[in-house]
Design a protein around this motif. Structure first.
Motif, PDB file in Angstrom:
ATOM      1  N   ALA A   9       0.220  -1.367   0.526  1.00 28.67           N
ATOM      2  CA  ALA A   9      -0.354  -0.089  -0.153  1.00 28.67           C
ATOM      3  C   ALA A   9       0.876   1.015   0.156  1.00 28.67           C
ATOM      4  O   ALA A   9       1.617   1.161   1.128  1.00 28.67           O
ATOM      5  CB  ALA A   9      -0.817  -0.161   1.688  1.00 28.67           C
ATOM      6  N   GLY A  10       0.729   1.706  -1.264  1.00 26.57           N
ATOM      7  CA  GLY A  10       1.995   2.839  -0.953  1.00 26.57           C
ATOM      8  C   GLY A  10       2.492   3.201  -1.852  1.00 26.57           C
ATOM      9  O   GLY A  10       3.664   2.278  -2.516  1.00 26.57           O
ATOM     10  N   ALA A  11       2.865   3.791  -3.088  1.00 24.96           N
ATOM     11  CA  ALA A  11       3.493   3.833  -4.704  1.00 24.96           C
ATOM     12  C   ALA A  11       4.594   5.290  -4.662  1.00 24.96           C
ATOM     13  O   ALA A  11       5.156   5.735  -6.144  1.00 24.96           O
ATOM     14  CB  ALA A  11       2.818   3.675  -5.601  1.00 24.96           C
ATOM     15  N   GLY A  12       5.038   5.567  -3.212  1.00 25.78           N
ATOM     16  CA  GLY A  12       6.136   6.752  -3.577  1.00 25.78           C
ATOM     17  C   GLY A  12       7.391   6.197  -3.444  1.00 25.78           C
ATOM     18  O   GLY A  12       7.508   4.365  -3.334  1.00 25.78           O
ATOM     19  N   PRO A  13       8.699   5.867  -2.733  1.00 22.24           N
ATOM     20  CA  PRO A  13       9.961   5.453  -2.990  1.00 22.24           C
ATOM     21  C   PRO A  13      10.130   4.375  -2.584  1.00 22.24           C
ATOM     22  O   PRO A  13      10.483   3.656  -3.068  1.00 22.24           O
ATOM     23  CB  PRO A  13      10.922   6.847  -3.344  1.00 22.24           C
ATOM     24  N   ARG A  43       9.552  17.706  -3.846  1.00 27.88           N
ATOM     25  CA  ARG A  43       9.467  16.987  -2.231  1.00 27.88           C
ATOM     26  C   ARG A  43      11.090  16.631  -1.893  1.00 27.88           C
ATOM     27  O   ARG A  43      11.648  17.736  -1.851  1.00 27.88           O
ATOM     28  CB  ARG A  43       8.675  15.677  -2.383  1.00 27.88           C
ATOM     29  N   ALA A  44      10.871  14.891  -1.186  1.00 29.60           N
ATOM     30  CA  ALA A  44      12.767  14.929  -1.276  1.00 29.60           C
ATOM     31  C   ALA A  44      13.472  15.145  -2.008  1.00 29.60           C
ATOM     32  O   ALA A  44      13.430  14.411  -3.613  1.00 29.60           O
ATOM     33  CB  ALA A  44      12.190  13.369  -0.924  1.00 29.60           C
ATOM     34  N   MET A  45      15.103  15.648  -1.781  1.00 33.76           N
ATOM     35  CA  MET A  45      15.430  16.292  -2.463  1.00 33.76           C
ATOM     36  C   MET A  45      16.875  14.970  -3.331  1.00 33.76           C
ATOM     37  O   MET A  45      17.588  14.946  -3.894  1.00 33.76           O
ATOM     38  CB  MET A  45      16.604  17.100  -2.954  1.00 33.76           C
ATOM     39  N   ALA A  46      17.313  14.787  -1.649  1.00 32.43           N
ATOM     40  CA  ALA A  46      18.750  13.807  -1.906  1.00 32.43           C
ATOM     41  C   ALA A  46      19.218  12.848  -1.839  1.00 32.43           C
ATOM     42  O   ALA A  46      18.649  11.868  -1.402  1.00 32.43           O
ATOM     43  CB  ALA A  46      19.392  14.760   0.317  1.00 32.43           C
ATOM     44  N   VAL A  47      19.334  12.221  -2.608  1.00 35.65           N
ATOM     45  CA  VAL A  47      19.444  11.000  -2.653  1.00 35.65           C
ATOM     46  C   VAL A  47      21.341  10.468  -2.008  1.00 35.65           C
ATOM     47  O   VAL A  47      22.047  10.676  -2.348  1.00 35.65           O
ATOM     48  CB  VAL A  47      19.753  10.415  -3.750  1.00 35.65           C
ATOM     49  N   GLN A  48      21.852  10.036  -0.442  1.00 38.20           N
ATOM     50  CA  GLN A  48      22.585   9.613   0.006  1.00 38.20           C
ATOM     51  C   GLN A  48      23.252   8.536  -0.947  1.00 38.20           C
ATOM     52  O   GLN A  48      23.514   7.287  -1.336  1.00 38.20           O
ATOM     53  CB  GLN A  48      22.298   9.329   1.510  1.00 38.20           C
ATOM     54  N   ALA A  49      24.808   8.868  -0.233  1.00 36.53           N
ATOM     55  CA  ALA A  49      25.532   7.689  -1.146  1.00 36.53           C
ATOM     56  C   ALA A  49      25.344   5.820  -0.171  1.00 36.53           C
ATOM     57  O   ALA A  49      25.949   5.138  -1.480  1.00 36.53           O
ATOM     58  CB  ALA A  49      27.143   7.868  -0.166  1.00 36.53           C
ATOM     59  N   ARG A  50      24.599   5.977   0.559  1.00 32.81           N
ATOM     60  CA  ARG A  50      24.285   4.924   1.230  1.00 32.81           C
ATOM     61  C   ARG A  50      23.449   3.974  -0.001  1.00 32.81           C
ATOM     62  O   ARG A  50      23.493   2.916  -0.318  1.00 32.81           O
ATOM     63  CB  ARG A  50      23.808   4.470   2.700  1.00 32.81           C
ATOM     64  N   THR A  51      22.302   5.089  -0.003  1.00 34.60           N
ATOM     65  CA  THR A  51      20.725   3.839  -1.055  1.00 34.60           C
ATOM     66  C   THR A  51      21.938   4.032  -2.436  1.00 34.60           C
ATOM     67  O   THR A  51      21.082   3.229  -2.780  1.00 34.60           O
ATOM     68  CB  THR A  51      20.644   5.489  -1.374  1.00 34.60           C
ATOM     69  N   PRO A 292      13.136  17.535   7.872  1.00 36.64           N
ATOM     70  CA  PRO A 292      14.103  17.313   7.175  1.00 36.64           C
ATOM     71  C   PRO A 292      15.266  17.170   6.972  1.00 36.64           C
ATOM     72  O   PRO A 292      16.351  17.318   6.086  1.00 36.64           O
ATOM     73  CB  PRO A 292      13.445  18.161   5.712  1.00 36.64           C
ATOM     74  N   ALA A 293      16.235  18.158   7.996  1.00 44.90           N
ATOM     75  CA  ALA A 293      17.920  18.033   8.617  1.00 44.90           C
ATOM     76  C   ALA A 293      18.311  17.604   7.727  1.00 44.90           C
ATOM     77  O   ALA A 293      18.383  16.162   8.433  1.00 44.90           O
ATOM     78  CB  ALA A 293      17.930  18.334   9.907  1.00 44.90           C
ATOM     79  N   GLY A 294      19.185  17.560   7.031  1.00 45.76           N
ATOM     80  CA  GLY A 294      20.052  16.195   6.794  1.00 45.76           C
ATOM     81  C   GLY A 294      19.875  15.235   5.272  1.00 45.76           C
ATOM     82  O   GLY A 294      20.243  14.271   4.833  1.00 45.76           O
ATOM     83  N   GLY A 295      17.973  15.176   5.092  1.00 48.62           N
ATOM     84  CA  GLY A 295      18.298  14.800   3.731  1.00 48.62           C
ATOM     85  C   GLY A 295      17.865  13.325   3.882  1.00 48.62           C
ATOM     86  O   GLY A 295      18.989  12.795   2.916  1.00 48.62           O
ATOM     87  N   GLN A 296      17.634  13.067   5.230  1.00 49.89           N
ATOM     88  CA  GLN A 296      17.720  11.631   5.296  1.00 49.89           C
ATOM     89  C   GLN A 296      16.335  11.142   5.616  1.00 49.89           C
ATOM     90  O   GLN A 296      16.137   9.682   5.020  1.00 49.89           O
ATOM     91  CB  GLN A 296      17.664  11.522   6.937  1.00 49.89           C
ATOM     92  N   GLY A 297      15.200  11.827   5.538  1.00 48.67           N
ATOM     93  CA  GLY A 297      13.527  10.728   5.100  1.00 48.67           C
ATOM     94  C   GLY A 297      13.338   9.971   4.080  1.00 48.67           C
ATOM     95  O   GLY A 297      13.333   8.448   5.058  1.00 48.67           O
ATOM     96  N   MET A 298      13.641  10.148   2.739  1.00 47.83           N
ATOM     97  CA  MET A 298      13.821   9.056   1.706  1.00 47.83           C
ATOM     98  C   MET A 298      14.470   8.163   2.059  1.00 47.83           C
ATOM     99  O   MET A 298      14.108   6.695   1.800  1.00 47.83           O
ATOM    100  CB  MET A 298      13.134  10.139   0.259  1.00 47.83           C
ATOM    101  N   ASN A 299      15.516   8.411   2.312  1.00 43.99           N
ATOM    102  CA  ASN A 299      17.010   7.330   2.035  1.00 43.99           C
ATOM    103  C   ASN A 299      17.061   6.632   3.161  1.00 43.99           C
ATOM    104  O   ASN A 299      16.658   5.264   2.956  1.00 43.99           O
ATOM    105  CB  ASN A 299      17.737   8.064   2.516  1.00 43.99           C
ATOM    106  N   GLY A 301      13.057   5.763   4.106  1.00 42.87           N
ATOM    107  CA  GLY A 301      12.107   4.351   3.827  1.00 42.87           C
ATOM    108  C   GLY A 301      12.710   3.667   2.807  1.00 42.87           C
ATOM    109  O   GLY A 301      12.604   2.307   3.117  1.00 42.87           O
ATOM    110  N   ILE A 302      13.603   4.527   1.766  1.00 47.75           N
ATOM    111  CA  ILE A 302      13.879   2.954   0.815  1.00 47.75           C
ATOM    112  C   ILE A 302      15.120   1.964   1.838  1.00 47.75           C
ATOM    113  O   ILE A 302      15.107   1.089   1.059  1.00 47.75           O
ATOM    114  CB  ILE A 302      15.102   3.419  -0.241  1.00 47.75           C
ATOM    115  N   GLY A 303      15.726   2.579   3.095  1.00 52.81           N
ATOM    116  CA  GLY A 303      16.874   1.063   4.103  1.00 52.81           C
ATOM    117  C   GLY A 303      16.117   0.447   3.756  1.00 52.81           C
ATOM    118  O   GLY A 303      16.014  -0.771   3.862  1.00 52.81           O
ATOM    119  N   ASP A 304      14.464   0.718   4.940  1.00 55.12           N
ATOM    120  CA  ASP A 304      13.392   0.147   5.512  1.00 55.12           C
ATOM    121  C   ASP A 304      13.285  -1.458   4.315  1.00 55.12           C
ATOM    122  O   ASP A 304      13.205  -1.924   3.955  1.00 55.12           O
ATOM    123  CB  ASP A 304      12.432   0.209   5.819  1.00 55.12           C
TER     124      ASP A 304
END
Length: 507
Positions: A9-13, A43-51, A292-299, A301-304
């Motif tokens: 349920a949910g088709a975000g990243p 919306r979310a902008m940053a894709v971190q190195a680990r992702t 949103p400090a540090g651009g961590q939110g989307m990353n 969720g992807i890690g989850d």
């Protein structure tokens, strides 16, 4: 009644990445979303190195990096002067092939993920809402409402990737403890010109004000965020960009040529009580939200999604007991709680009001940041935190052993800097594997062959030592590229015991 193995349920990243990783492992999925289509704002902008490292598993990284802007540094400005520049390249070049923050707008990001999923034969079912569900020991029965009306779907597992207002979390009753910041914030996609429109991140700190600029190309297109002070929030007045132009923006020397999108919002910091209840799971914003400090939110969720995808595949294929899924909460919730605490402190510092807070923010903080970043171990630590390469699971029951600077639960270190081998290349396989840097005992060769586990041997080198590895030690790597077991002696019996005691069949 429709049937599938995992209903998402949910088709975000988060939901899209979960679907991609499951499909790659041969798991049947169905993914639904109540929206009519992918998002149209950045919306979310940053894709971190680990992702980006993890995206190598689906051959996604080149397309994502090619479509975004490699952001090499953060610049701190105070009262119109740039006080310091913190370079990601200097901090991360020995740690990862991706020593930068990639600025890649979420709408573009989602379109790539959707296209890859369609290539794999799965289409996101739009305008389709999860109304509710019931579960038993064998699975979940979900009620859906789509363009053709209401229907029922039976799934072995339900994944709630449905955001901060998650219906899955609400129906599970797992709570969402935390709070909401008192300030209102704004976010705008703008076209700008000026000295700060140079493709880097810029943070402007002023007395009683701040602004952050994230360029996502070299043509002046950028994301701008800041705080809306209480005096600007008036009863019955709809805020527009003209209401929030403040001196922190002017201090960057920016000229706003055009505003393409503008919105205001309140920031929450919350974590759910449980990530799993029966056959239902919570991921991404459904499980945790923060500043949103540090651009961590989307990353995060992807890690989850990547953490739980291989575990679901193992359980569904009878290669592990259902208790393996419990390690998802044990590993990811602890990180989410630390992240909420860290971003809360950082965000509270940036928006704090009052004379003393202004003095610390505009005088002390830039000097401290510049001095600390000049110390190599501090610089590497700060990059590990920002890039999410510092995420580790030392207390997980899936983590065992240590040698040198590497222990079970750590991200598997990279040896590709300075002429060393790119030992992350084999991690593209979503599978258990064994790495040895030095000599391999014949018995270990035979055990890996018998177990169907790939064995990678590399000559010992200076880059191996610099990465914290130990010569001739055995490193068992999980399907999500974290270290499961480190054994200095390289005994096959130790490896066999690892799987036997956990009931896992690796191949």
């Amino acid at each position: 009644m429709d049937e599938t193995e995992v209903l998402i349920a949910g088709a975000g990243p988060t939901g899209l990445v979960l679907a991609l990783w499951l499909v790659r492992q041969g798991v049947g999925v169905r993914i639904v979303d109540r929206s009519a289509g992918p998002g149209t704002s950045s919306r979310a902008m940053a894709v971190q190195a680990r992702t980006l490292e993890l995206y190598r598993q689906l051959d996604l990284v080149d397309e994502i990096v090619g479509g975004g802007l490699r952001n090499p540094a953060i610049n701190l400005w105070v009262k119109g002067e740039r006080r310091t520049r913190l370079s990601f390249r200097d901090a991360g070049r020995e740690l990862t092939p991706y020593p930068f923050v990639l600025i890649y707008p979420q709408d573009r990001h989602e379109r790539v993920l959707v296209h890859r999923l369609e290539e794999a034969g799965v289409t996101v079912e739009r305008n389709t809402e999860l109304l509710g569900f019931e579960q038993d020991a064998a699975g979940v029965t979900a009620r859906l409402r789509g363009p053709a009306g209401e229907s029922v779907c039976r799934a072995a597992w339900l994944a709630g990737c449905d955001g901060a207002h998650s219906i899955v979390r609400h129906r599970l009753g797992t709570g969402f403890e935390g709070g909401t910041y008192q300030h209102t914030f704004y976010v705008a996609d703008v076209e700008v010109s000026g000295p700060a429109a140079n493709g880097e991140i810029h943070l402007s700190l002023e007395e009683g004000d701040f602004a952050a600029l994230f360029s996502y190309d070299q043509q002046g297109n950028a994301r701008l965020i800041g705080a809306v002070r209480d005096a600007e929030v008036r009863e019955g007045h709809t805020l527009a960009f003209d209401d929030v132009r403040q001196r922190a923006i002017a201090s960057l020397g920016l000229r706003i040529e055009k505003v393409n999108w503008f919105s205001t919002y309140r920031v929450h910091h919350r974590v759910t009580g449980h990530y799993r209840s029966g056959r239902a799971l919570l991921l991404g914003d459904a499980a945790h939200v923060h500043s949103p400090a540090g651009g961590q939110g989307m990353n995060t969720g992807i890690g989850d999604a990547i953490n739980v995808a291989w575990k679901l595949a193992h359980v569904l294929r009878g290669r592990a007991p259902e208790t393996l899924i419990d390690t998802y909460e044990a590993e990811r919730k602890a990180f989410a709680q630390r992240l909420v605490e860290t971003t809360d402190r950082a965000f509270s510092f940036v928006v704090a009001e009052g004379g003393f807070a202004d003095f610390v923010r505009t005088h002390i903080a830039p000097l401290f940041a510049s001095a600390a970043y000049g110390i190599e171990p501090v610089r590497a630590f700060m990059f590990r935190v920002l890039s999410q390469m510092g995420i580790h699971y030392p207390d997980s029951r899936l983590s065992a052993g240590s040698a040198g600077h590497v222990r079970g639960g750590d991200r598997f270190p990279w040896t590709g800097y300075g002429g060393g081998p790119d030992n992350h290349a084999p991690l593209a396989a979503i599978a258990w594997q064994v790495h040895v840097y030095g000599e391999v005992a014949p018995a270990l060769h035979a055990w890996c062959a018998g177990r169907g586990i790939a064995l990678y041997r590399y000559d010992w080198c200076d880059a191996c030592q610099a990465a914290g590895l130990v010569r001739d030690a055995v490193y068992l790597v999980r399907p999500d590229t974290y270290v499961a077991l480190v054994d200095r002696a390289g005994e096959r019996d130790t490896l066999e015991a690892y799987f036997t005691t956990r009931g896992i069949h690796p191949a």
